[in-house]
Motif scaffolding. Structure first.
Motif, PDB file in Angstrom:
ATOM      1  N   GLY A  11      68.515  13.613  49.212  1.00 21.01           N
ATOM      2  CA  GLY A  11      67.477  12.400  49.902  1.00 21.01           C
ATOM      3  C   GLY A  11      68.123  11.173  50.287  1.00 21.01           C
ATOM      4  O   GLY A  11      67.533  10.265  50.622  1.00 21.01           O
ATOM      5  N   GLY A  12      69.595  11.276  50.666  1.00 24.02           N
ATOM      6  CA  GLY A  12      70.296  10.257  51.031  1.00 24.02           C
ATOM      7  C   GLY A  12      69.823   9.725  52.486  1.00 24.02           C
ATOM      8  O   GLY A  12      69.738   8.433  52.553  1.00 24.02           O
ATOM      9  N   ILE A  13      69.644  10.706  53.585  1.00 19.34           N
ATOM     10  CA  ILE A  13      69.114  10.415  54.597  1.00 19.34           C
ATOM     11  C   ILE A  13      67.812   9.810  54.743  1.00 19.34           C
ATOM     12  O   ILE A  13      67.369   8.718  55.163  1.00 19.34           O
ATOM     13  CB  ILE A  13      69.087  11.415  55.755  1.00 19.34           C
ATOM     14  CG1 ILE A  13      70.444  11.909  55.916  1.00 19.34           C
ATOM     15  CG2 ILE A  13      68.371  11.269  56.995  1.00 19.34           C
ATOM     16  CD1 ILE A  13      70.561  13.321  56.630  1.00 19.34           C
ATOM     17  N   GLY A  14      66.845  10.446  53.967  1.00 16.07           N
ATOM     18  CA  GLY A  14      65.395   9.725  53.637  1.00 16.07           C
ATOM     19  C   GLY A  14      65.461   8.388  52.936  1.00 16.07           C
ATOM     20  O   GLY A  14      64.876   7.478  53.363  1.00 16.07           O
ATOM     21  N   GLY A  15      66.224   8.427  52.172  1.00 18.08           N
ATOM     22  CA  GLY A  15      66.339   7.032  51.599  1.00 18.08           C
ATOM     23  C   GLY A  15      66.790   5.771  52.302  1.00 18.08           C
ATOM     24  O   GLY A  15      66.272   4.772  52.366  1.00 18.08           O
ATOM     25  N   ALA A  40      65.201  14.145  45.849  1.00 18.94           N
ATOM     26  CA  ALA A  40      65.081  13.596  47.325  1.00 18.94           C
ATOM     27  C   ALA A  40      63.913  12.553  47.497  1.00 18.94           C
ATOM     28  O   ALA A  40      63.806  11.597  47.780  1.00 18.94           O
ATOM     29  CB  ALA A  40      64.883  14.460  48.532  1.00 18.94           C
ATOM     30  N   THR A  41      62.764  13.008  46.537  1.00 21.34           N
ATOM     31  CA  THR A  41      61.744  12.175  46.491  1.00 21.34           C
ATOM     32  C   THR A  41      61.872  10.916  45.709  1.00 21.34           C
ATOM     33  O   THR A  41      61.631   9.666  46.305  1.00 21.34           O
ATOM     34  CB  THR A  41      60.419  12.785  46.028  1.00 21.34           C
ATOM     35  OG1 THR A  41      60.112  14.152  46.790  1.00 21.34           O
ATOM     36  CG2 THR A  41      59.036  11.860  45.653  1.00 21.34           C
ATOM     37  N   SER A  42      62.598  11.025  44.755  1.00 25.05           N
ATOM     38  CA  SER A  42      63.138   9.778  43.848  1.00 25.05           C
ATOM     39  C   SER A  42      64.005   8.836  44.781  1.00 25.05           C
ATOM     40  O   SER A  42      63.693   7.612  44.465  1.00 25.05           O
ATOM     41  CB  SER A  42      63.627  10.494  42.635  1.00 25.05           C
ATOM     42  OG  SER A  42      64.187   9.226  41.880  1.00 25.05           O
ATOM     43  N   THR A  43      64.863   9.376  45.446  1.00 21.57           N
ATOM     44  CA  THR A  43      65.636   8.828  46.146  1.00 21.57           C
ATOM     45  C   THR A  43      64.961   7.547  47.230  1.00 21.57           C
ATOM     46  O   THR A  43      65.182   6.327  47.327  1.00 21.57           O
ATOM     47  CB  THR A  43      66.878   9.316  46.973  1.00 21.57           C
ATOM     48  OG1 THR A  43      67.759  10.092  45.972  1.00 21.57           O
ATOM     49  CG2 THR A  43      67.927   8.673  47.550  1.00 21.57           C
ATOM     50  N   MET A  44      64.072   8.346  47.961  1.00 21.05           N
ATOM     51  CA  MET A  44      63.183   7.605  48.930  1.00 21.05           C
ATOM     52  C   MET A  44      62.445   6.615  48.188  1.00 21.05           C
ATOM     53  O   MET A  44      62.006   5.427  48.571  1.00 21.05           O
ATOM     54  CB  MET A  44      62.439   8.603  49.759  1.00 21.05           C
ATOM     55  CG  MET A  44      63.535   9.240  50.535  1.00 21.05           C
ATOM     56  SD  MET A  44      62.271  10.380  51.871  1.00 21.05           S
ATOM     57  CE  MET A  44      61.747  11.821  50.676  1.00 21.05           C
ATOM     58  N   LYS A  65      47.858  13.927  57.308  1.00 21.14           N
ATOM     59  CA  LYS A  65      47.420  12.456  57.236  1.00 21.14           C
ATOM     60  C   LYS A  65      48.412  11.722  58.016  1.00 21.14           C
ATOM     61  O   LYS A  65      48.051  10.465  58.257  1.00 21.14           O
ATOM     62  CB  LYS A  65      47.578  12.170  55.739  1.00 21.14           C
ATOM     63  CG  LYS A  65      46.394  12.722  54.844  1.00 21.14           C
ATOM     64  CD  LYS A  65      46.634  12.603  53.325  1.00 21.14           C
ATOM     65  CE  LYS A  65      45.694  13.253  52.565  1.00 21.14           C
ATOM     66  NZ  LYS A  65      46.030  13.270  51.051  1.00 21.14           N
ATOM     67  N   ALA A  66      49.618  12.149  58.242  1.00 26.61           N
ATOM     68  CA  ALA A  66      50.611  11.175  58.517  1.00 26.61           C
ATOM     69  C   ALA A  66      50.366  10.785  60.224  1.00 26.61           C
ATOM     70  O   ALA A  66      49.854  11.720  61.060  1.00 26.61           O
ATOM     71  CB  ALA A  66      52.110  11.658  58.598  1.00 26.61           C
ATOM     72  N   ASN A  67      50.775   9.625  60.542  1.00 23.71           N
ATOM     73  CA  ASN A  67      50.591   9.360  62.022  1.00 23.71           C
ATOM     74  C   ASN A  67      51.924   9.399  62.688  1.00 23.71           C
ATOM     75  O   ASN A  67      51.989   9.637  63.796  1.00 23.71           O
ATOM     76  CB  ASN A  67      49.979   7.663  62.266  1.00 23.71           C
ATOM     77  CG  ASN A  67      48.831   7.602  61.598  1.00 23.71           C
ATOM     78  OD1 ASN A  67      48.681   7.054  60.593  1.00 23.71           O
ATOM     79  ND2 ASN A  67      47.930   7.608  62.306  1.00 23.71           N
ATOM     80  N   VAL A  68      53.226   9.259  61.718  1.00 20.28           N
ATOM     81  CA  VAL A  68      54.351   9.485  62.398  1.00 20.28           C
ATOM     82  C   VAL A  68      55.016  10.227  61.374  1.00 20.28           C
ATOM     83  O   VAL A  68      54.957  10.007  60.107  1.00 20.28           O
ATOM     84  CB  VAL A  68      55.134   8.031  62.506  1.00 20.28           C
ATOM     85  CG1 VAL A  68      56.582   8.305  62.866  1.00 20.28           C
ATOM     86  CG2 VAL A  68      54.454   7.163  63.555  1.00 20.28           C
ATOM     87  N   ILE A  69      56.072  11.037  61.787  1.00 23.74           N
ATOM     88  CA  ILE A  69      57.008  11.941  60.701  1.00 23.74           C
ATOM     89  C   ILE A  69      58.227  11.560  61.351  1.00 23.74           C
ATOM     90  O   ILE A  69      58.691  11.809  62.357  1.00 23.74           O
ATOM     91  CB  ILE A  69      56.761  13.464  60.867  1.00 23.74           C
ATOM     92  CG1 ILE A  69      55.026  13.846  60.142  1.00 23.74           C
ATOM     93  CG2 ILE A  69      57.484  14.438  60.028  1.00 23.74           C
ATOM     94  CD1 ILE A  69      54.695  15.309  60.523  1.00 23.74           C
ATOM     95  N   ILE A  70      59.324  11.210  60.215  1.00 24.82           N
ATOM     96  CA  ILE A  70      60.490  10.959  60.660  1.00 24.82           C
ATOM     97  C   ILE A  70      61.458  11.749  59.583  1.00 24.82           C
ATOM     98  O   ILE A  70      61.048  11.727  58.466  1.00 24.82           O
ATOM     99  CB  ILE A  70      60.996   9.344  60.369  1.00 24.82           C
ATOM    100  CG1 ILE A  70      59.994   8.662  61.098  1.00 24.82           C
ATOM    101  CG2 ILE A  70      62.336   9.216  60.586  1.00 24.82           C
ATOM    102  CD1 ILE A  70      60.182   7.148  60.995  1.00 24.82           C
ATOM    103  N   GLY A  71      62.382  12.424  60.182  1.00 29.55           N
ATOM    104  CA  GLY A  71      63.325  13.154  59.492  1.00 29.55           C
ATOM    105  C   GLY A  71      64.417  13.790  60.382  1.00 29.55           C
ATOM    106  O   GLY A  71      64.292  13.580  61.504  1.00 29.55           O
ATOM    107  N   SER A  72      65.270  14.564  59.866  1.00 28.27           N
ATOM    108  CA  SER A  72      66.172  15.257  60.640  1.00 28.27           C
ATOM    109  C   SER A  72      65.730  16.583  61.222  1.00 28.27           C
ATOM    110  O   SER A  72      64.679  17.019  61.001  1.00 28.27           O
ATOM    111  CB  SER A  72      67.592  15.893  59.691  1.00 28.27           C
ATOM    112  OG  SER A  72      67.004  16.928  58.819  1.00 28.27           O
TER     113      SER A  72
END
Length: 138
Positions: A11-15, A40-44, A65-72
């Motif tokens: 979760g480093g990138i997501g965090g 990963a969830t906990s890190t974020m 439900k999301a308006n925007v999704i961000i990730g790799s």
């Protein structure tokens, strides 16, 4: 507005994405930390996401439900992140009506051509600027 940040492994990138979103956006924006695993969830969540959920069903349900999704980019590649991104997760993200901002971080056996090689923090800054521009956020 709901922004879903999706990550796996540690979760480093997501965090980092969640931390930068919190720094740059008004507090009324909801940030969902969607991890393919609990670490990963906990890190974020530690970086101040509003809500967090873990696993295939949670991600598939929440991206609706999301308006925007961000990730790799890996989040739309089935079986990436050592199998954590299931075909069902990748399909749900790709099929979502949400605006997607994908960082060019891919598995070792992929190469994205024509992209400038930038450090992670610059990619995250670019992602935040894209979000602000797309939704006229000052």
């Amino acid at each position: 507005m709901i922004i879903a940040v999706i990550d796996g492994m540690g979760g480093g990138i997501g965090g980092e994405i969640v931390a930068k979103l919190r720094e740059e956006l008004p507090s009324h924006f909801e940030i969902y930390a969607l991890g393919s695993n609990s670490i990963a969830t906990s890190t974020m969540l530690k970086n101040h996401a509003n809500k967090g959920a873990t696993g295939e069903n949670a991600i598939v349900t929440s991206v609706k439900k999301a308006n925007v999704i961000i990730g790799s980019v890996s989040i739309v590649i089935p079986n990436s992140m050592m199998g954590e991104i299931t075909p069902k997760i990748a399909t749900a993200i790709a099929d979502s009506e949400a605006f997607k901002i994908l960082l060019p971080i891919v598995p070792e056996n992929f190469e994205l051509m024509g992209l400038e090689n930038k450090p992670l923090m610059l990619l995250i800054n670019d992602a935040i600027e894209c979000l602000k521009k797309e939704f006229n956020i000052k």
